[in-house]
Write a protein that holds these residues in place. Sequence first.
Motif, short mmCIF file in Angstrom:
data_model
loop_
_atom_site.label_atom_id
_atom_site.label_comp_id
_atom_site.label_asym_id
_atom_site.label_seq_id
_atom_site.Cartn_x
_atom_site.Cartn_y
_atom_site.Cartn_z
N VAL A 142 0.85 -1.19 0.00
CA VAL A 142 0.00 0.00 0.00
C VAL A 142 0.88 1.24 0.00
N SER A 143 0.55 2.21 -0.85
CA SER A 143 1.42 3.38 -0.92
C SER A 143 0.78 4.62 -0.29
N ASN A 144 -0.54 4.58 -0.07
CA ASN A 144 -1.20 5.75 0.54
C ASN A 144 -1.24 5.64 2.05
N CYS A 174 -8.25 8.10 -13.73
CA CYS A 174 -9.70 7.79 -13.79
C CYS A 174 -9.93 6.32 -13.43
N ASP A 175 -9.60 5.92 -12.22
CA ASP A 175 -9.56 4.49 -11.90
C ASP A 175 -10.88 3.94 -11.40
N GLY A 176 -11.87 4.76 -11.22
CA GLY A 176 -13.13 4.28 -10.65
C GLY A 176 -14.15 3.92 -11.70
N LYS A 213 -10.08 -7.59 6.87
CA LYS A 213 -8.69 -7.27 7.24
C LYS A 213 -7.84 -6.90 6.01
N GLY A 214 -7.02 -5.87 6.19
CA GLY A 214 -6.12 -5.45 5.12
C GLY A 214 -6.75 -4.46 4.17
N ASP A 215 -8.05 -4.22 4.35
CA ASP A 215 -8.78 -3.37 3.42
C ASP A 215 -9.29 -2.12 4.13
N LEU A 216 -8.97 -0.95 3.56
CA LEU A 216 -9.33 0.30 4.23
C LEU A 216 -10.47 1.02 3.52
N HIS A 217 -11.01 0.42 2.48
CA HIS A 217 -12.09 1.09 1.73
C HIS A 217 -13.38 1.02 2.54
N ASP A 218 -13.99 2.19 2.77
CA ASP A 218 -15.22 2.14 3.58
C ASP A 218 -16.40 2.91 2.99
N ILE A 219 -16.21 3.56 1.85
CA ILE A 219 -17.32 4.38 1.33
C ILE A 219 -18.52 3.48 1.00
N LEU A 275 -19.92 -8.69 4.86
CA LEU A 275 -18.48 -8.50 4.68
C LEU A 275 -18.25 -7.71 3.40
N SER A 276 -17.43 -6.68 3.52
CA SER A 276 -17.13 -5.84 2.35
C SER A 276 -15.65 -5.93 2.04
N ALA A 277 -15.30 -6.03 0.75
CA ALA A 277 -13.89 -6.03 0.33
C ALA A 277 -13.79 -5.35 -1.02
N LEU A 306 -10.55 -5.02 -2.53
CA LEU A 306 -9.28 -5.41 -3.14
C LEU A 306 -9.29 -6.90 -3.43
N THR A 307 -8.72 -7.27 -4.55
CA THR A 307 -8.65 -8.70 -4.84
C THR A 307 -7.78 -9.40 -3.79
N THR A 308 -6.81 -8.67 -3.25
CA THR A 308 -5.93 -9.28 -2.25
C THR A 308 -6.64 -9.52 -0.92
#
Length: 636
Positions: A134-136, A285-287, A521-527, A569-571, A573-575
């Motif tokens: 993760v870079s951010n 434009c990644d979304g 776990k490992g995922d910070l996306h929450d919107i 459960l929300s995810a 990222l493929t990881t």
Amino acid sequence: MTHRERILRAIRGEMPDRLPFAPRLDLWYTANAQSGTLPEKYKTCSFDEIARAEGWALHKINPEYQQVRKPEDNLHWALGILSYKETVYGFKFSPDVELEVKENAGRTKITYRTPVGSVSTTTVYTEEMRKAGVSNFWVDEHVLKGPKDYRVVGYIFENLKLFRDDRDFLKWKEDIGEDGVAFTLGGRAASPMHHIQKYFVDATDFYFHYHDYAKEMRALAESMGKFFDQIIQRVGDSSAEGVYWGANFDDLITYPAFFEKDIVPWIRKAADILGRKGKYVSCHCDGENLGLLDLIRDSGMHIAEAVTPAPMTKVSIEEYYRRWSDKLTLFGGIPSILLLRESISDEEFEAYLEHLFKAVAPGKRMILGIADSTPPKAVFERLVRIGEKVEKEGRLPLEAGAFRPLIQPAMLEAAKPLSREIVWDEEFRQVQNDVLEGDHVAIQEHIRGLLKKGAKAEDILKRGMLTAMEVISERFKSGEAFIPEVLLSARAMNEAVRVLEPHLAGTQLATKGKVMIGTVKGDLHDIGKNLVITMLKGVGFETVDLGIDVPAPAFIKAVEEHKPHILGLSALLTTTMPQMKAVIDALKQKGLRDRVKVMVGGAPVNEKFARDIGADGYAPDGAEAVNLARKLMAEK
Ligand code: B1M
């Protein structure tokens, strides 16, 4: 022709000799270097060395956010004031802005004291995040908490000075040489308002602030204009050819009305000024861009980078190319899940490539890349295969030939008209309107009025408010309403329920069920997760929010404690998708699986994956999550 020439030709709308191919490797590289799983022959190489050895162009658009020259370079992440080797400017706070920095185990708290007040921020970057590539940073404490903070942040930005500092950029550009184009970082936000959205407020709270503190926010955006003008000037005076200008465009987050009003004018301004100086503006434009296709095309940006087509989004590659390529250059086009064996078979991968080369014929204004980056578990041989195909069959012009769309565009589905009309029960029309308009103040008065007139609380809730909330849900699903409308309506609902609650006591108004949701776990996306919770709550479910980055044992503990009917459960990222299975397995181990229904969702998740891991259901969006929760409750 060198990679650099090829890319520049593609950007200028001229015909290069063949398709440029520049895969972004940083995420993949960092994760595999950390776990010792880089391909054997590249064990000791950097990602640039790997790309060069394979004959690919270097992807030099996104700065290496964690590779700093000095700690101050990314210290002020939560204010979005950054300086890297990829930027051509440095920054200086006004001498009357005092900083206090406290660091502890990956958490950095900064207090900014100014003559007009103080504000503080906290960012997090853990060892685990670093290992995952993760870079951010994660912003744990945002700078805008209430209306009084606006003026303070405005002061910091009004008095911020940017100065020329391009020595490292020049050296970096020279190192890249003919192997790619060095893009300088303008900013991760494309406009002052976008900057406020990306950095200053929690992603979901932003929509409330945008509504509640509209005046303060406009004033802040205006005072930040000077900062943006300075960036344009510095970049304009530099030798950079490409400029990174704004990231994460997505039709739910930067929804069309917001994008048009608060983002496009600054893209246009930057593209006009910088374009005249021979520089090309590139937006990340990644979304999901379905609702933004025309706005992006007409915004003036020169390059749309990290273009992520179906099956990761609703827009097919042929649609992207058809709609955009006469005005702007597409960079990307290969969805990252294509490189994952668990998601896509070898045959499907080949079929996509075959299709892609025809869909982007004649190949003008197209730079191939993995959108938005190569995932950690990518099959390296597939990257190599793309490189080979480009080399052998990527000569331009490409031949179109006949092709059948591989993935039916979801556009028709998304554009479905509103299927359900509101029941205009005259008695409750006012509160229905309040819910639809998200007026959380007026609704309380109107409810008190109805109660005084003798209306039953249960009727106000069911025949009035819930009906209106369902309409909002459907409008959201059909693309007529966006996140802010849903959030504001839900807030009006919640405020209203508070007024109704004492009058509901004793009535048989059971909630529709209890749903507990967390991002794995490992995922910070929450919107997305927050939106699902809001919509469930809005139609009468009781909800428990477990937050982000939730490990399996924490889910188990919470199931035991809260005893929900449904666990969500929300995810994103493929990881992190495998974490969903880890939670389900842990439920089984603890003998809890039969007690709770499990529903899963998030952009990379699909029906098949849900079945494979033993979940009870999958929902692609918030409205479907409501339907699924109802269905699961009926099965209980
Ligand atoms: Co990230 N990111 N991101 N990101 N990000 C994606 C997910 C990505 C697809 C971009 C891309 O490739 N085009 C990509 C993942 C690629 C992959 O795994 N194959 C990606 C990446 C790579 C990353 C980082 C690794 C980047 C980096 O650091 N190099 C990093 C990872 C951090 C981490 O989690 N460990 C990262 C970081 C971030 C930001 C912090 C910058 C930001 C998140 C801010 C936040 O959430 N607070 C961010 C964003 C904004 C995105 C995109 C652009 C938008 C996601 C979003 O919020 N959409 C995203 C691109 C995309 O999704 N196409 C991307 C709006 C939201 C309403 O939709 O979340 O899909 P969504 O939710 C929907 C449905 O999915 C569903 O309903 C919701 C409402 O309709 N749903 C459920 C969701 N959960 C559900 C649960 C249910 C049911 C339905 O039941 C329980």
